[in-house]
Motif scaffolding. Structure first.
Motif, PDB file in Angstrom:
ATOM      1  N   UNK A 119       0.822  -1.210   0.000  1.00  0.00           N
ATOM      2  CA  UNK A 119       0.000   0.000   0.000  1.00  0.00           C
ATOM      3  C   UNK A 119       0.859   1.265   0.000  1.00  0.00           C
ATOM      4  N   UNK A 120       0.382   2.286  -0.734  1.00  0.00           N
ATOM      5  CA  UNK A 120       1.103   3.564  -0.804  1.00  0.00           C
ATOM      6  C   UNK A 120       0.421   4.650   0.014  1.00  0.00           C
ATOM      7  N   UNK A 121      -0.483   4.267   0.916  1.00  0.00           N
ATOM      8  CA  UNK A 121      -1.169   5.277   1.723  1.00  0.00           C
ATOM      9  C   UNK A 121      -0.191   5.936   2.697  1.00  0.00           C
ATOM     10  N   UNK A 122      -0.595   7.090   3.236  1.00  0.00           N
ATOM     11  CA  UNK A 122       0.245   7.874   4.146  1.00  0.00           C
ATOM     12  C   UNK A 122       1.628   8.135   3.545  1.00  0.00           C
ATOM     13  N   UNK A 123       1.688   8.670   2.328  1.00  0.00           N
ATOM     14  CA  UNK A 123       3.004   8.827   1.684  1.00  0.00           C
ATOM     15  C   UNK A 123       3.914   9.815   2.400  1.00  0.00           C
ATOM     16  N   UNK A 124       3.330  10.716   3.216  1.00  0.00           N
ATOM     17  CA  UNK A 124       4.146  11.712   3.909  1.00  0.00           C
ATOM     18  C   UNK A 124       4.636  11.228   5.271  1.00  0.00           C
ATOM     19  N   UNK A 125       4.378   9.977   5.612  1.00  0.00           N
ATOM     20  CA  UNK A 125       4.818   9.447   6.907  1.00  0.00           C
ATOM     21  C   UNK A 125       6.336   9.285   6.912  1.00  0.00           C
ATOM     22  N   UNK A 126       6.965   9.766   7.969  1.00  0.00           N
ATOM     23  CA  UNK A 126       8.411   9.602   8.109  1.00  0.00           C
ATOM     24  C   UNK A 126       8.716   8.193   8.618  1.00  0.00           C
ATOM     25  N   UNK A 127       9.933   7.698   8.378  1.00  0.00           N
ATOM     26  CA  UNK A 127      10.253   6.306   8.726  1.00  0.00           C
ATOM     27  C   UNK A 127      10.006   5.948  10.185  1.00  0.00           C
ATOM     28  N   UNK A 128      10.165   6.898  11.102  1.00  0.00           N
ATOM     29  CA  UNK A 128      10.023   6.582  12.523  1.00  0.00           C
ATOM     30  C   UNK A 128       8.620   6.860  13.053  1.00  0.00           C
ATOM     31  N   UNK A 129       7.687   7.209  12.166  1.00  0.00           N
ATOM     32  CA  UNK A 129       6.339   7.549  12.601  1.00  0.00           C
ATOM     33  C   UNK A 129       5.388   6.373  12.383  1.00  0.00           C
ATOM     34  N   UNK A 130       4.401   6.196  13.274  1.00  0.00           N
ATOM     35  CA  UNK A 130       3.385   5.160  13.051  1.00  0.00           C
ATOM     36  C   UNK A 130       2.402   5.607  11.976  1.00  0.00           C
ATOM     37  N   UNK A 131       1.739   4.631  11.363  1.00  0.00           N
ATOM     38  CA  UNK A 131       0.671   4.969  10.425  1.00  0.00           C
ATOM     39  C   UNK A 131      -0.585   5.315  11.212  1.00  0.00           C
ATOM     40  N   UNK A 132      -1.238   6.376  10.807  1.00  0.00           N
ATOM     41  CA  UNK A 132      -2.440   6.822  11.508  1.00  0.00           C
ATOM     42  C   UNK A 132      -3.497   7.223  10.489  1.00  0.00           C
ATOM     43  N   UNK A 133      -4.690   7.430  10.984  1.00  0.00           N
ATOM     44  CA  UNK A 133      -5.763   7.979  10.164  1.00  0.00           C
ATOM     45  C   UNK A 133      -6.370   9.171  10.890  1.00  0.00           C
ATOM     46  N   UNK A 134      -6.547  10.268  10.170  1.00  0.00           N
ATOM     47  CA  UNK A 134      -7.236  11.444  10.701  1.00  0.00           C
ATOM     48  C   UNK A 134      -8.645  11.472  10.119  1.00  0.00           C
ATOM     49  N   UNK A 135      -9.627  11.759  10.956  1.00  0.00           N
ATOM     50  CA  UNK A 135     -11.022  11.700  10.529  1.00  0.00           C
ATOM     51  C   UNK A 135     -11.753  12.996  10.867  1.00  0.00           C
ATOM     52  N   UNK A 136     -12.726  13.329  10.036  1.00  0.00           N
ATOM     53  CA  UNK A 136     -13.613  14.435  10.372  1.00  0.00           C
ATOM     54  C   UNK A 136     -14.460  14.054  11.575  1.00  0.00           C
ATOM     55  N   UNK A 137     -14.672  14.958  12.506  1.00  0.00           N
ATOM     56  CA  UNK A 137     -15.613  14.665  13.593  1.00  0.00           C
ATOM     57  C   UNK A 137     -17.033  14.586  13.033  1.00  0.00           C
ATOM     58  N   UNK A 138     -17.944  13.934  13.755  1.00  0.00           N
ATOM     59  CA  UNK A 138     -19.297  13.711  13.214  1.00  0.00           C
ATOM     60  C   UNK A 138     -19.994  14.980  12.747  1.00  0.00           C
ATOM     61  N   UNK A 139     -19.874  16.076  13.517  1.00  0.00           N
ATOM     62  CA  UNK A 139     -20.571  17.302  13.125  1.00  0.00           C
ATOM     63  C   UNK A 139     -20.042  17.831  11.798  1.00  0.00           C
ATOM     64  N   UNK A 140     -18.717  17.789  11.647  1.00  0.00           N
ATOM     65  CA  UNK A 140     -18.119  18.296  10.407  1.00  0.00           C
ATOM     66  C   UNK A 140     -18.442  17.377   9.234  1.00  0.00           C
ATOM     67  N   UNK A 141     -18.493  16.080   9.497  1.00  0.00           N
ATOM     68  CA  UNK A 141     -18.843  15.127   8.448  1.00  0.00           C
ATOM     69  C   UNK A 141     -20.260  15.395   7.946  1.00  0.00           C
ATOM     70  N   UNK A 142     -21.197  15.601   8.878  1.00  0.00           N
ATOM     71  CA  UNK A 142     -22.571  15.922   8.478  1.00  0.00           C
ATOM     72  C   UNK A 142     -22.611  17.220   7.680  1.00  0.00           C
ATOM     73  N   UNK A 143     -21.822  18.211   8.098  1.00  0.00           N
ATOM     74  CA  UNK A 143     -21.809  19.492   7.386  1.00  0.00           C
ATOM     75  C   UNK A 143     -21.291  19.319   5.962  1.00  0.00           C
ATOM     76  N   UNK A 144     -20.275  18.480   5.789  1.00  0.00           N
ATOM     77  CA  UNK A 144     -19.727  18.236   4.454  1.00  0.00           C
ATOM     78  C   UNK A 144     -20.769  17.575   3.559  1.00  0.00           C
ATOM     79  N   UNK A 145     -21.414  16.529   4.054  1.00  0.00           N
ATOM     80  CA  UNK A 145     -22.429  15.838   3.251  1.00  0.00           C
ATOM     81  C   UNK A 145     -23.582  16.785   2.930  1.00  0.00           C
ATOM     82  N   UNK A 146     -24.006  17.580   3.900  1.00  0.00           N
ATOM     83  CA  UNK A 146     -25.084  18.540   3.652  1.00  0.00           C
ATOM     84  C   UNK A 146     -24.689  19.546   2.576  1.00  0.00           C
ATOM     85  N   UNK A 147     -23.453  20.031   2.642  1.00  0.00           N
ATOM     86  CA  UNK A 147     -23.003  21.021   1.658  1.00  0.00           C
ATOM     87  C   UNK A 147     -23.005  20.433   0.252  1.00  0.00           C
ATOM     88  N   UNK A 148     -22.546  19.197   0.108  1.00  0.00           N
ATOM     89  CA  UNK A 148     -22.531  18.568  -1.214  1.00  0.00           C
ATOM     90  C   UNK A 148     -23.945  18.358  -1.730  1.00  0.00           C
TER      91      UNK A 148
END
Length: 768
Positions: free
Chosen positions: A234-263
């Motif tokens: 997998x090529x995900x997290x391409x900006x991760x440095x060698x000593x960093x763990x892989x992580x995922x950042x997520x929109x909080x629920x309120x912001x996620x709802x706002x994004x879907x509503x806007x679209x």
């Protein structure tokens, strides 16, 4: 604040592209929003949203996506008539070196000519969800650009434009706080033109819509960035440095709802979700499902889901909102999955996902790959067998690809560690489908595994042909007969018509009438005519031809509507033929019948010969082929024993010797006759696969017996086949059931009761 012109360029892709170039403009739209939120005066020109935006096939075979470069440059000039303080051009995964992309180059040359004083930045504007290929020499490939911002752009590009010194060189993009990001600036895009481009893309692509189609008003989005899992390919997290763990950042629920509503407020009817993995956290996925349900939106998730986090309630909520749900198994071998892929997944989760998706009525696609470094041939067969198991049992469609070592991945590093240099390619897309790169198994053999698998899959999509035993009555007594001692009785004409009608309703257009000896059933010709009347396009009869010695009957049969007629001949002269069929006069009658049928067959009716090889006739195959030619037959079926009834080791030939004779006949006659070989494991005729292909077609054939019971023909024959150790790494193993067992051959149930002949048929198909 700066007057910033943000441009999404046109893209060219190979016919076998990967990922989603049709929505690659999301990065530019999100970057425009970030610049505007910082107070900059932003103009956005999207090559996908101009009046002439389309998909056009170029002379070099690549697809041009978007508006022509000249039209895009005119739009840029119109958007910034008073000039611009900065030019920002999205540098997508589809514009990577080592080559200088001609479309991007022409755009940059034109921008530099029109805005000679403005600094020009290339920005990955990485959003997650598309394969990222690490690249060097970008500014050398595009000297028109002053700077390149790698990875995410929403923080670093505004900072560069606001700095005192003009931007120069390569900059590592800083990760954005997703909660603080403004919503994508779709208000700066002509959405009617954008959706027209999507429609033209679908129309001109020349493919079926596929598993993840664009809807009439589709907008792309990401609700998270990155993936916490460490799969080697997998090529995900391409900006991760060698000593960093892989992580995922997520929109909080309120912001996620706002994004879907806007679209939805922008007019979207469908969402194209580009997250690497949407369901890493169940609460996040639940919030997304709530948001789309609240606005009654459909959506596609082309990067798929984690199978072990996919619950029945999720599938129930997705039904009717998605075209396809996809998950990734990667391998059917636990060792490969754990040691080579580092997937951290139990294959039981894939099985559960397949079962649950079937119950929910949601189509499921499962991804696999073969050809990993360190993977054995037997492990490849484990993967293909697992994929076909889920397909046969639950219709979970298997998407099998070659393992592809994208630069920057652990798979690429392992490939190079094993001494394989990565190829220097312009476009990695076609390699996902066509070119083995990393395998320990030789590339040619790996490609054979793939061809065999695809052949097996094509033949496993439900029945395509009906084989109907119209009678068990026969006037021969063949030494190898699979019917054996079954009751000599004809099928019931009404029930057999009902069966023909049922299979025709299910789309079947091919039927074989077999026996016993089908010409001894007085209902044969009426059955043929009924089959043609209800829409069967090809009707075959297999006969010993003896009744055709009566010229009137032969003429009636070949003009009944059948399209092919196969004559069973098992010796080149009366003595050898009689030894196989048990009737002295049979040879002369069969030959006379063939001559009559050849004389009276109308144009378009194909005539051929069936030869079953035994211990006493296989060496005469050449002479039987010559006889077929002399009689005017141009089609030869060479059949090894079907292990039922009388077909035992007492009559079976030595398989190696018979295969060698068959090989010689093919070599001498292949340019003059159509030849097919039946019931022979493929390993006996390497290099002659095209002549064995008919065996794989048994997967798509249903046989209906005289008593109206039905079976899948391949499953029925597989009962008498066994896999041996040599089969473990065989590239044909995924549809070859192994070697026929001719010891203790079962005698078919001999008694056919009157009740079984007249019992009513069910409307559905009983066999798979």
């Amino acid at each position: 604040m700066a007057r910033a012109l943000v441009v999404h360029p046109p893209v060219s892709v190979a016919r076998d592209f990967i990922d989603y170039p049709q929505v690659a403009d999301l990065g530019a739209v999100q970057l425009a929003a970030a610049l505007r939120a910082r107070g900059h005066d932003v103009r956005l020109v999207d090559a996908y949203a101009l009046p002439g935006s389309t998909l056009r096939w170029r002379d070099d075979g690549r697809a041009h996506l978007g508006a022509p470069v000249d039209a895009l440059l005119e739009a840029c000039a119109a958007a910034s008539p008073d000039g611009a303080d900065a030019l920002v051009v999205a540098y997508t995964p589809f514009h990577r070196p080592p080559h200088r992309d001609d479309l991007l180059a022409a755009l940059l040359e034109g921008l530099r000519a029109r805005f000679p004083e403005a600094p020009l930045l290339l920005a990955d504007a990485y959003q997650s969800g598309q394969h990222y290929v690490e690249a060097e020499g970008v500014l050398e490939a595009y000297p028109e650009a002053d700077a390149w911002v790698k990875y995410e752009a929403e923080v670093t590009v505004p900072a560069l434009l606001e700095a005192e010194a003009p931007p120069r060189g390569v900059h590592r993009g800083e990760q954005a706080d997703l909660e603080a990001l403004p919503l994508p600036a779709w208000d700066l895009v002509d959405l009617d033109a954008y959706w027209t481009f999507h429609r033209r893309f679908t129309e001109h692509l020349g493919r079926r819509p596929g598993a993840f189609p664009l809807g009439p008003r589709t907008l792309p989005l990401v609700t998270s960035r990155g993936c916490p899992f460490t799969c080697a390919h997998c090529s995900s997290n391409p900006d991760r440095r060698p000593d960093e763990p892989k992580t995922q950042r997520r929109l909080p629920p309120e912001r996620l709802h706002a994004l879907v509503d806007a679209l939805a407020d922008h007019g979207a009817s469908h969402l194209y979700v580009l997250d690497e993995l949407l369901n890493v956290r169940r609460s996040h996925f639940d919030a997304f499902l709530e948001a789309v349900a609240a606005r009654d939106l459909r959506f596609e998730v082309p990067n798929g889901f984690r199978a072990d986090y996919l619950e029945p309630r999720h599938l129930a909520r997705m039904r009717g909102r998605v075209t396809t749900v996809s998950v990734s198994a990667e391998s059917g071998s636990p060792r490969v999955l754990g040691e080579l892929v580092d997937k951290k997944l139990d294959l039981a989760a894939i099985r559960r996902a397949a079962e649950n998706a079937e119950k929910a009525g949601v189509p499921l696609l499962v991804h696999y790959m073969i050809g990993l470094p360190g993977e054995t041939e037997a492990e490849i067969n484990e993967t293909l067998a697992f994929a076909l198991e889920l397909w046969d049992a639950h219709q979970a469609y298997p998407a099998v690809q070659f393992a592809t070592p994208l630069p920057g991945t652990r798979l690429a590093a392992e490939t190079e560690r094993r001494g394989h240099a990565l190829p220097l390619v312009d476009d990695w897309g076609p390699r996902f489908q066509q070119v083995p790169t990393t395998s320990t198994v030789p590339a040619e053999k790996l490609a054979l595994f793939m061809r065999t698998f695809r052949h097996r899959l094509r033949e496993s999509r439900g029945p395509k042909k009906l084989v109907m035993n119209v009678t068990y009555v026969c006037n021969n007594r063949c030494t190898f007969c699979a019917v054996g001692t079954r009751t000599q009785v004809d099928g019931h004409p009404t029930r057999q018509r009902e069966i023909l009608d049922k299979y025709r309703r299910h789309g079947i257009t091919l039927v074989d009438f077999d026996g016993g000896e089908p010409t001894l059933n007085p209902e044969l010709v009426p059955l043929i005519r009924h089959a043609r009347r209800v829409g069967y396009e090809r009707v075959n009869v297999t006969t010993n031809g003896r009744l055709c010695a009566y010229e009137g009957f032969a003429k009636k049969l070949v003009r009944s509507g059948l399209t092919t007629l196969l004559f069973s001949v098992h010796g080149p002269d009366f003595k050898s033929h009689a030894r196989e069929v048990g009737v002295a006069e049979a040879f002369d009658q069969t030959v006379a019948g063939i001559r009559h049928c050849v004389e009276h067959a109308p144009a378009g009716v194909e005539l051929g010969m069936n030869v079953t090889l035994t211990k006493t006739n296989f060496e005469k195959l050449e002479a039987m082929t010559e006889l077929a030619w002399e009689l005017g037959l141009r089609w030869l079926n060479v059949q090894f024993l079907t292990p039922f009834g009388r077909a035992t080791t007492q009559v079976a030939p030595d398989t190696e010797a018979a295969a060698a004779v068959t090989r010689g006949v093919i070599d001498r006659w292949r340019d003059r006759m159509k030849i097919q070989v039946i019931n022979l494991p493929w390993c006996y005729l390497p290099g002659y696969e095209a002549f064995l292909a008919g065996d794989a077609q048994k997967l798509a054939r249903h046989m209906v017996f005289v008593n109206n019971e039905s079976v899948n023909l391949a499953d029925y024959l597989a009962e008498r086949r066994v896999k041996k150790p040599v089969c473990e790494g065989c590239p044909y193993a995924c549809f070859c059931s192994g070697f026929y067992e001719l010891e203790d051959v079962p005698e078919p149930e001999w008694l056919v009761t009157p009740e079984s002949l007249v019992r009513k048929t069910r409307p559905e198909l009983e066999a798979r």
